[in-house]
Design an enzyme around this catalytic site. Structure first.
Site, mmCIF file in Angstrom:
data_model
loop_
_atom_site.group_PDB
_atom_site.id
_atom_site.type_symbol
_atom_site.label_atom_id
_atom_site.label_comp_id
_atom_site.label_asym_id
_atom_site.label_seq_id
_atom_site.Cartn_x
_atom_site.Cartn_y
_atom_site.Cartn_z
ATOM 1 N N GLN A 1 -7.578 -4.564 2.071
ATOM 2 C CA GLN A 1 -7.787 -3.592 1.001
ATOM 3 C C GLN A 1 -8.687 -4.213 -0.059
ATOM 4 O O GLN A 1 -8.375 -5.258 -0.622
ATOM 5 C CB GLN A 1 -6.446 -3.179 0.369
ATOM 6 C CG GLN A 1 -6.545 -2.021 -0.601
ATOM 7 C CD GLN A 1 -6.600 -0.660 0.085
ATOM 8 O OE1 GLN A 1 -6.341 -0.549 1.283
ATOM 9 N NE2 GLN A 1 -6.898 0.387 -0.659
ATOM 10 N N GLU B 1 -6.736 -7.682 -0.437
ATOM 11 C CA GLU B 1 -5.350 -7.741 0.024
ATOM 12 C C GLU B 1 -5.292 -7.634 1.551
ATOM 13 O O GLU B 1 -5.544 -6.575 2.115
ATOM 14 C CB GLU B 1 -4.548 -6.601 -0.599
ATOM 15 C CG GLU B 1 -4.643 -6.529 -2.116
ATOM 16 C CD GLU B 1 -4.357 -5.135 -2.627
ATOM 17 O OE1 GLU B 1 -3.279 -4.583 -2.314
ATOM 18 O OE2 GLU B 1 -5.234 -4.565 -3.323
ATOM 19 N N HIS C 1 3.513 0.123 -2.727
ATOM 20 C CA HIS C 1 3.840 -1.298 -2.841
ATOM 21 C C HIS C 1 5.341 -1.585 -2.890
ATOM 22 O O HIS C 1 5.804 -2.415 -3.682
ATOM 23 C CB HIS C 1 3.160 -1.898 -4.069
ATOM 24 C CG HIS C 1 1.674 -2.014 -3.950
ATOM 25 N ND1 HIS C 1 1.013 -2.078 -2.737
ATOM 26 C CD2 HIS C 1 0.694 -2.072 -4.911
ATOM 27 C CE1 HIS C 1 -0.289 -2.198 -2.939
ATOM 28 N NE2 HIS C 1 -0.507 -2.180 -4.239
ATOM 29 N N ASN D 1 0.831 -1.203 0.000
ATOM 30 C CA ASN D 1 0.000 0.000 0.000
ATOM 31 C C ASN D 1 0.873 1.265 0.000
ATOM 32 O O ASN D 1 2.046 1.220 -0.325
ATOM 33 C CB ASN D 1 -1.012 -0.006 1.139
ATOM 34 C CG ASN D 1 -2.366 0.521 0.704
ATOM 35 O OD1 ASN D 1 -2.473 1.644 0.221
ATOM 36 N ND2 ASN D 1 -3.402 -0.289 0.868
ATOM 37 N N ARG D 2 0.277 2.391 0.388
ATOM 38 C CA ARG D 2 0.943 3.685 0.203
ATOM 39 C C ARG D 2 1.611 4.205 1.468
ATOM 40 O O ARG D 2 1.112 4.015 2.573
ATOM 41 C CB ARG D 2 -0.075 4.726 -0.293
ATOM 42 C CG ARG D 2 -0.542 4.469 -1.716
ATOM 43 C CD ARG D 2 -1.749 5.302 -2.097
ATOM 44 N NE ARG D 2 -2.097 5.092 -3.499
ATOM 45 C CZ ARG D 2 -2.799 4.040 -3.944
ATOM 46 N NH1 ARG D 2 -3.240 3.124 -3.094
ATOM 47 N NH2 ARG D 2 -3.053 3.900 -5.233
ATOM 48 N N HIS E 1 -1.356 -9.908 -4.104
ATOM 49 C CA HIS E 1 -2.082 -8.984 -4.980
ATOM 50 C C HIS E 1 -2.725 -9.662 -6.188
ATOM 51 O O HIS E 1 -2.699 -9.118 -7.293
ATOM 52 C CB HIS E 1 -1.142 -7.880 -5.456
ATOM 53 C CG HIS E 1 -1.821 -6.566 -5.707
ATOM 54 N ND1 HIS E 1 -2.799 -6.397 -6.667
ATOM 55 C CD2 HIS E 1 -1.670 -5.349 -5.130
ATOM 56 C CE1 HIS E 1 -3.192 -5.134 -6.683
ATOM 57 N NE2 HIS E 1 -2.525 -4.480 -5.744
ATOM 58 N N SER E 2 -3.332 -10.817 -6.002
ATOM 59 C CA SER E 2 -4.066 -11.422 -7.127
ATOM 60 C C SER E 2 -5.296 -10.591 -7.474
ATOM 61 O O SER E 2 -5.979 -10.061 -6.604
ATOM 62 C CB SER E 2 -4.500 -12.846 -6.797
ATOM 63 O OG SER E 2 -3.486 -13.774 -7.109
ATOM 64 N N TYR E 3 -5.551 -10.496 -8.770
ATOM 65 C CA TYR E 3 -6.775 -9.899 -9.306
ATOM 66 C C TYR E 3 -7.721 -11.047 -9.608
ATOM 67 O O TYR E 3 -7.483 -11.844 -10.517
ATOM 68 C CB TYR E 3 -6.486 -9.129 -10.597
ATOM 69 C CG TYR E 3 -5.832 -7.785 -10.445
ATOM 70 C CD1 TYR E 3 -6.502 -6.625 -10.819
ATOM 71 C CD2 TYR E 3 -4.527 -7.671 -9.970
ATOM 72 C CE1 TYR E 3 -5.893 -5.374 -10.712
ATOM 73 C CE2 TYR E 3 -3.908 -6.425 -9.860
ATOM 74 C CZ TYR E 3 -4.608 -5.282 -10.235
ATOM 75 O OH TYR E 3 -4.001 -4.053 -10.125
ATOM 76 N N ASP F 1 -11.358 1.306 -3.546
ATOM 77 C CA ASP F 1 -9.937 1.137 -3.253
ATOM 78 C C ASP F 1 -9.751 1.565 -1.799
ATOM 79 O O ASP F 1 -9.149 2.596 -1.508
ATOM 80 C CB ASP F 1 -9.074 1.974 -4.199
ATOM 81 C CG ASP F 1 -7.629 1.495 -4.245
ATOM 82 O OD1 ASP F 1 -7.272 0.616 -3.432
ATOM 83 O OD2 ASP F 1 -6.848 2.019 -5.068
#
Length: 367
Positions: free
Chosen positions: A305, A332, A126, A100-101, A199-201, A268
């Site tokens: 997330q 996530e 990330h 994350n940020r 981080h799988s979509y 998000d």
């Protein structure tokens, strides 16, 4: 007898039911510009098939059976290494050293300020320009009690991407019954922030099935961390009740998507989970009305997330598939965004002598 197959050449396994017993296969996946060779491992246990590369620990494919027993690939990805290197939006990767940020690409620890790469201007995202998702991990495949396991290890040197301390990391992927289990371990020689995630979509209708807005989602969280327009938390923790973020009851993802206030439109957001830190507890449950596949997310982490692929739309994925905006969702498991700059949030500082532990499981079934 338990056996591990390490085979070079074409993968023999293409469906979840292609073999009666567990096995692991390895093929060459490609070569990086610096000449480093990268492998692709196929794990199968008779119920599921996972393909994982040691470049970034990326899960490139995850085959699970639908309501009719037919195998469906439920994660977005690419067919070749080059696309992952050139244009991947973190498809299926291990994220670190800090997921994350981090606001304004800097933080202070023990009285010293550390500056990071602002790869998501003005913030760091990330892990920076070359996070764990872009590293080649040492791989060790084995089968334990009929469960295929791929152990990946990486040593992040002191100063890498601006972070202090040499961090030694191990991530284990295990197929057990109908679940993909991910176990993380790390230790350091100097105090440093650590927040690892996966981080799988996901698209439970199939990686190439289009939008996921008809998926039903439940998140086991009563609160979230509101943020500014650049997705940096304010530091407050507020209830989801009365907001578009309320998924305490199973709700179609697209029902309140346009009311989130984000630009681009979508979700998000970081949810504050109900579970106790250190215990593996339910974080989310999601299902596809098309395939009947449902996925339960369990984790030891305090946050989750939820992201709806708001920036997708340019990627051409596996088999030439065009991935549209909202073509996948991410769940996530993590600590909260910008934790190094938010002392009111649970700490992510790992100190010498301590061991970082995290476990997240994606468990599959059908409705």
């Amino acid at each position: 007898m338990q056996r591990i197959f390490l085979a070079l050449g074409l993968l023999l396994l293409t469906t979840a039911g292609a073999t009666a017993g567990p096995k692991i296969e390895r093929v060459k996946f490609g070569t990086l510009p610096d000449g480093t060779e990268v492998d692709l491992y196929t794990l199968t246990n008779g119920n599921m098939v996972a393909k994982i590369t040691n470049y970034g620990g990326i899960v490139t494919s995850l085959m699970v059976p639908d309501k009719n027993g037919r195998p469906v690939d439920v994660v977005l990805g690419f067919d070749n290494l080059k696309d992952y290197v050139d244009s991947s939006p973190y498809f299926g990767a291990i994220i670190g050293r800090v997921g994350n940020r981090i606001a304004n690409a800097k933080f202070s620890l023990d009285g010293k300020e550390y500056k990071l790469d602002a790869n998501n201007p003005p913030h760091s995202l990330h892990g920076g320009k070359k996070g764990f998702d872009k590293q080649v991990w040492k791989a060790s495949p084995r089968i334990i009690k009929d469960n295929p396991k791929l152990t990946l290890s990486y040593v992040s040197k002191d100063g890498e991407e601006g972070y202090p301390g040499t961090l030694t990391v191990t991530v284990e992927y295990t197929l057990k019954d109908n679940a993909l289990m991910i176990d993380y371990t790390a230790y350091t020689d100097k105090a440093t922030p650590v927040n690892l995630t996966h981080h799988s979509y996901f698209n439970l209708s199939g990686h190439n099935a289009g939008e996921i807005l008809n998926h039903d989602l439940m998140i086991f969280a009563d609160k979230y961390t509101p943020g500014d327009k650049t997705l940096i938390p304010t530091g407050k923790i507020e209830p989801v009740e009365g907001t578009p973020l309320d998924f305490r009851m199973s709700t179609p993802i697209g029902k309140r998507l346009k009311d989130t206030g984000l630009d681009p439109v979508g979700y998000d957001h970081n949810y504050v989970l109900r579970g106790q830190k250190g215990l593996v507890e339910k974080a989310a449950e999601v299902s596809s009305p098309v395939t009947g596949i449902k996925m339960l997310v369990l984790t030891t982490e305090p946050g989750l997330q939820f992201y709806t692929g708001n920036f997708l739309g340019k990627e051409v994925g596996k088999g030439g598939s065009k991935y549209p905006k909202y073509g996948a969702f991410c769940l996530e498991a993590q600590h909260y965004p910008d934790s190094p700059n938010k002392p009111e949030f649970p700490s992510i500082t790992l100190k010498p002598g301590q061991v970082y532990k995290q476990k997240t499981t994606y468990e599959f079934g059908t409705k």
